[in-house]
Structure formats: C-alpha cells, structure tokens
Design a protein around this motif. Sequence first.
Motif, PDB file in Angstrom:
ATOM      1  N   GLY A  71      11.721  -9.033 -33.995  1.00  0.00           N
ATOM      2  CA  GLY A  71      10.460  -8.345 -33.719  1.00  0.00           C
ATOM      3  C   GLY A  71       9.989  -8.609 -32.296  1.00  0.00           C
ATOM      4  N   SER A 117       4.614  -6.400 -34.843  1.00  0.00           N
ATOM      5  CA  SER A 117       5.843  -6.966 -34.278  1.00  0.00           C
ATOM      6  C   SER A 117       7.116  -6.307 -34.787  1.00  0.00           C
ATOM      7  CB  SER A 117       5.905  -8.474 -34.522  1.00  0.00           C
ATOM      8  OG  SER A 117       5.943  -8.741 -35.907  1.00  0.00           O
ATOM      9  N   SER A 118       7.044  -5.629 -35.935  1.00  0.00           N
ATOM     10  CA  SER A 118       8.246  -4.976 -36.468  1.00  0.00           C
ATOM     11  C   SER A 118       8.674  -3.784 -35.625  1.00  0.00           C
ATOM     12  CB  SER A 118       8.016  -4.510 -37.911  1.00  0.00           C
ATOM     13  OG  SER A 118       7.240  -3.318 -37.938  1.00  0.00           O
ATOM     14  N   ARG A 159      15.070  -3.013 -32.294  1.00  0.00           N
ATOM     15  CA  ARG A 159      15.150  -4.071 -33.314  1.00  0.00           C
ATOM     16  C   ARG A 159      16.596  -4.494 -33.538  1.00  0.00           C
ATOM     17  NH1 ARG A 159      11.308  -5.525 -37.036  1.00  0.00           N
ATOM     18  NH2 ARG A 159      12.840  -7.183 -37.323  1.00  0.00           N
TER      19      ARG A 159
END
Length: 174
Positions: free
Chosen positions: A63, A28-29, A56
């Motif tokens: 995320g 998710s980052s 981001r």
Amino acid sequence: MADRMRISLSRGDITEQHVDAVVNAANSSLLGGGGVDGAIHRKGGGAVLAECRRLRASHYGGGLPPGQAVATTAGNLPARWVIHTVGPVYSTSEDRSAVLASCFTESLRVAHGLGAESVAFPAISTGVYRWPLDDAARIAADALHNAEVTVPRVELVLFSETALAAFRRAFDTA
C-alpha cells in the motif's frame, strides 16, 4: 514560495475540475474507498483502478504509506492525472500534522515532476479520518505557502460551505 503559485479556494466537486492534476485523498490500498477516493474512482473509471492495481503489484505491494504521493492517469475525469496521497487518521494522542503537511508537499512535488500547470486539492483527512477542519486548513496553508516545489495554479476545492469557510480563514481570503 507561494508567490510563484496562484492559490484559489472554491466550493465544488473535485471530480469536475478542469486542471492538469486532481489530488485524491486515497486510502493506502489505492483501490478506491469512500468520500473523495470513491468519487474519483467512480468517475475516473477502470483506467484509474487498473493503474492503481499495477502500482500495488509493483512498487506499493503493502500500500501507499501516509504522506506519500503517486500519480496515475485520470481516466474519464477532465484532468490529465490523479495524484493519490494518503492522509493520516487524526489522533489526539499523537501529532501527525507533519504527515498531513507532507500530503500537500509531496503531491505538489509529483505534480511539478509531471509538468502540471494546475492542481486541485480536496480537504485531505477531514472526512472519515476525522481531522478537525480548522487545523487541517492551517496545516494545508502552511504546507503550500512553504513548499519548495510549486506549480503555477493551485485550487483547493472544498465540498461544503463549512470546509470552504475554514480554509478561507486559514488562507486569509475570507
């Protein structure tokens, strides 16, 4: 809908696929990780990471949520785009199969929106997220065969013979 898509399966390295879009089994980052994600970021180079950092900083400050998909440049990869999707972590106490299916359908939707003629998928969630191969393959087959949006050529590029065998069984190509 799969009749409008040619689906093929092979064993190989997804970072070497000459397709319009490569799907990244991202975390998710969006900033890289292990497995497919790490390989795509390493081979794609700084351009992929730079676009992920921009995402981001704007739309995905918290995320990318599991089951969603977003595209970036492919950088040094032989593809035009990387479509990042976050698969769910496998759970024995919660059915997350709809989220895994969404990884495939949302990635197809993004590829279609980009005008991609070809897209390569890995076995999403089957590595560090521990999704059982046979079940993941069945979910992928159902999702792709029933997708509302298609691209002309879909390749499933599996890293091992074990994964390839599971996906062949699910796609009835054994």
